[in-house]
Design a protein around this motif. Structure first.
Motif, PDB file in Angstrom:
ATOM      1  N   MET A   1     -11.229 -12.671  25.857  1.00 42.44           N
ATOM      2  CA  MET A   1      -9.832 -12.943  26.412  1.00 42.44           C
ATOM      3  C   MET A   1      -8.944 -11.816  27.348  1.00 42.44           C
ATOM      4  O   MET A   1      -8.773 -11.207  26.818  1.00 42.44           O
ATOM      5  N   LYS A   2      -8.563 -12.072  28.811  1.00 47.58           N
ATOM      6  CA  LYS A   2      -7.219 -11.442  29.056  1.00 47.58           C
ATOM      7  C   LYS A   2      -6.450 -11.962  28.566  1.00 47.58           C
ATOM      8  O   LYS A   2      -6.051 -12.956  29.387  1.00 47.58           O
ATOM      9  N   VAL A   3      -5.330 -10.961  28.297  1.00 49.93           N
ATOM     10  CA  VAL A   3      -4.268 -12.070  27.396  1.00 49.93           C
ATOM     11  C   VAL A   3      -2.590 -10.484  28.024  1.00 49.93           C
ATOM     12  O   VAL A   3      -3.126  -9.744  28.341  1.00 49.93           O
ATOM     13  N   LEU A   4      -2.203 -11.077  28.717  1.00 50.08           N
ATOM     14  CA  LEU A   4      -1.029 -10.185  28.764  1.00 50.08           C
ATOM     15  C   LEU A   4       0.502 -11.187  27.982  1.00 50.08           C
ATOM     16  O   LEU A   4       0.711 -11.983  27.496  1.00 50.08           O
ATOM     17  N   ILE A   5       1.144  -9.744  27.952  1.00 47.93           N
ATOM     18  CA  ILE A   5       1.744  -9.914  26.803  1.00 47.93           C
ATOM     19  C   ILE A   5       3.421  -9.436  26.678  1.00 47.93           C
ATOM     20  O   ILE A   5       3.033  -8.304  27.626  1.00 47.93           O
ATOM     21  N   THR A   6       4.191  -9.981  27.353  1.00 48.85           N
ATOM     22  CA  THR A   6       5.686  -9.449  27.303  1.00 48.85           C
ATOM     23  C   THR A   6       6.240  -9.215  25.912  1.00 48.85           C
ATOM     24  O   THR A   6       6.384  -9.342  25.075  1.00 48.85           O
ATOM     25  N   ALA A   7       6.651  -8.026  26.079  1.00 52.38           N
ATOM     26  CA  ALA A   7       8.321  -7.535  24.252  1.00 52.38           C
ATOM     27  C   ALA A   7       9.451  -6.639  25.211  1.00 52.38           C
ATOM     28  O   ALA A   7       9.258  -6.029  26.196  1.00 52.38           O
ATOM     29  N   GLY A   8      10.123  -6.743  23.859  1.00 60.02           N
ATOM     30  CA  GLY A   8      11.642  -5.832  24.333  1.00 60.02           C
ATOM     31  C   GLY A   8      12.362  -6.837  25.300  1.00 60.02           C
ATOM     32  O   GLY A   8      12.493  -7.452  25.681  1.00 60.02           O
ATOM     33  N   PRO A   9      13.640  -6.339  25.482  1.00 61.49           N
ATOM     34  CA  PRO A   9      14.692  -6.045  25.998  1.00 61.49           C
ATOM     35  C   PRO A   9      14.333  -5.816  27.364  1.00 61.49           C
ATOM     36  O   PRO A   9      13.879  -4.873  27.557  1.00 61.49           O
ATOM     37  N   THR A  10      15.691  -5.969  28.623  1.00 63.56           N
ATOM     38  CA  THR A  10      15.719  -6.749  29.760  1.00 63.56           C
ATOM     39  C   THR A  10      16.786  -5.062  29.549  1.00 63.56           C
ATOM     40  O   THR A  10      17.980  -5.717  28.533  1.00 63.56           O
ATOM     41  N   LEU A  45      -0.318  -5.037  28.350  1.00 73.40           N
ATOM     42  CA  LEU A  45       1.700  -5.618  27.630  1.00 73.40           C
ATOM     43  C   LEU A  45       2.352  -4.803  28.059  1.00 73.40           C
ATOM     44  O   LEU A  45       2.783  -3.357  28.982  1.00 73.40           O
ATOM     45  N   ILE A  46       3.530  -6.038  29.294  1.00 77.36           N
ATOM     46  CA  ILE A  46       4.712  -5.178  29.735  1.00 77.36           C
ATOM     47  C   ILE A  46       5.933  -5.170  29.363  1.00 77.36           C
ATOM     48  O   ILE A  46       6.263  -6.230  28.782  1.00 77.36           O
ATOM     49  N   SER A  47       6.324  -3.937  29.368  1.00 75.63           N
ATOM     50  CA  SER A  47       7.481  -4.217  27.707  1.00 75.63           C
ATOM     51  C   SER A  47       8.592  -3.533  28.750  1.00 75.63           C
ATOM     52  O   SER A  47       8.514  -2.246  29.562  1.00 75.63           O
TER      53      SER A  47
END
Length: 218
Positions: A1-10, A45-47
């Motif tokens: 599977m293709k998984v997008l994950i966001t993490a951390g603060p902005t 992972l978009i962080s």
């Protein structure tokens, strides 16, 4: 599977040297990315800014602001099978950002803030995502009730909620305790290392969950 994950603060700039942010360490999102990669998934992972090492075998995209996070998710999410939104994205950002540093003058300073775009709330209707959608709810009161409301409003398949007023879990901690709200049930994940919760969340994005949602949406 293709998984997008966001993490951390902005980080929302006030001027060239100052910004608004929050206490998110990114540990939960990075743990999920690591667990998903070890489970054999293709992970993006978009962080926001963190002090963490990028997990091995994970594609990585660094962002700073809520707007940058929104654009990155909008670009990549439609191609994914699952989206896990663990980032603590700012709800508001300064309306105007001067080009020069704000000098200290008066005894008080008023900042006008405007709402940022709702990334999780845009996933279904605006971005057209039809995969398995996981949201996070960092709450200080009425944890389960707020998580159920978020599940319905945002079109999630799962909302992971925790009480961030507790110092032994959540922000900056290596442990977490969470209420997992699904469409048909609620589960308590008792206090454990974030890695353990990450593995459990990854196990929930299996083929059955994705297939069910796509069938319902068709």
């Amino acid at each position: 599977m293709k998984v997008l994950i966001t993490a951390g603060p902005t980080r929302e700039p006030i001027d060239p040297v100052r910004y608004l942010t929050n206490r998110s360490s990114g540990k939960m999102g990075y743990a999920i990315a690591n667990a998903a990669a070890h489970a054999g998934h293709q992970v993006l992972l978009i962080s926001g800014p963190t002090a963490l090492d990028v997990p091995e075998g994970v594609d990585f995209l660094q962002i700073e602001s809520a707007e940058e996070m929104y654009q990155a998710v909008a670009d990549y999410l439609p191609r994914m099978d699952a989206g896990i939104f663990a980032a603590a994205v700012a709800d508001y950002t300064p309306a105007v950002v001067p080009e020069q540093k704000i000098k200290k003058s008066d005894d008080s300073l008023t900042l006008k803030l405007v709402k940022t775009k709702d990334i999780l709330g845009s996933a279904r209707e605006i971005m057209g995502f039809r995969g398995f959608l996981v949201g996070f709810a960092a709450e200080t009161e009425n944890v389960e009730e707020n998580a159920k409301l978020k599940l319905q409003k945002k079109g999630c398949d799962l909302v992971v909620a925790n009480d961030v007023s507790r110092r032994d879990i959540g922000f900056d901690s290596s442990d977490n305790e969470a209420i997992l709200v699904f469409r048909d049930r609620t589960e308590l994940f008792e206090k454990a290392p974030k890695h353990d919760l990450a593995m459990y969340i990854v196990s929930m994005i299996g083929g059955a969950g994705v297939t069910t949602f796509k069938h319902q949406a068709s």
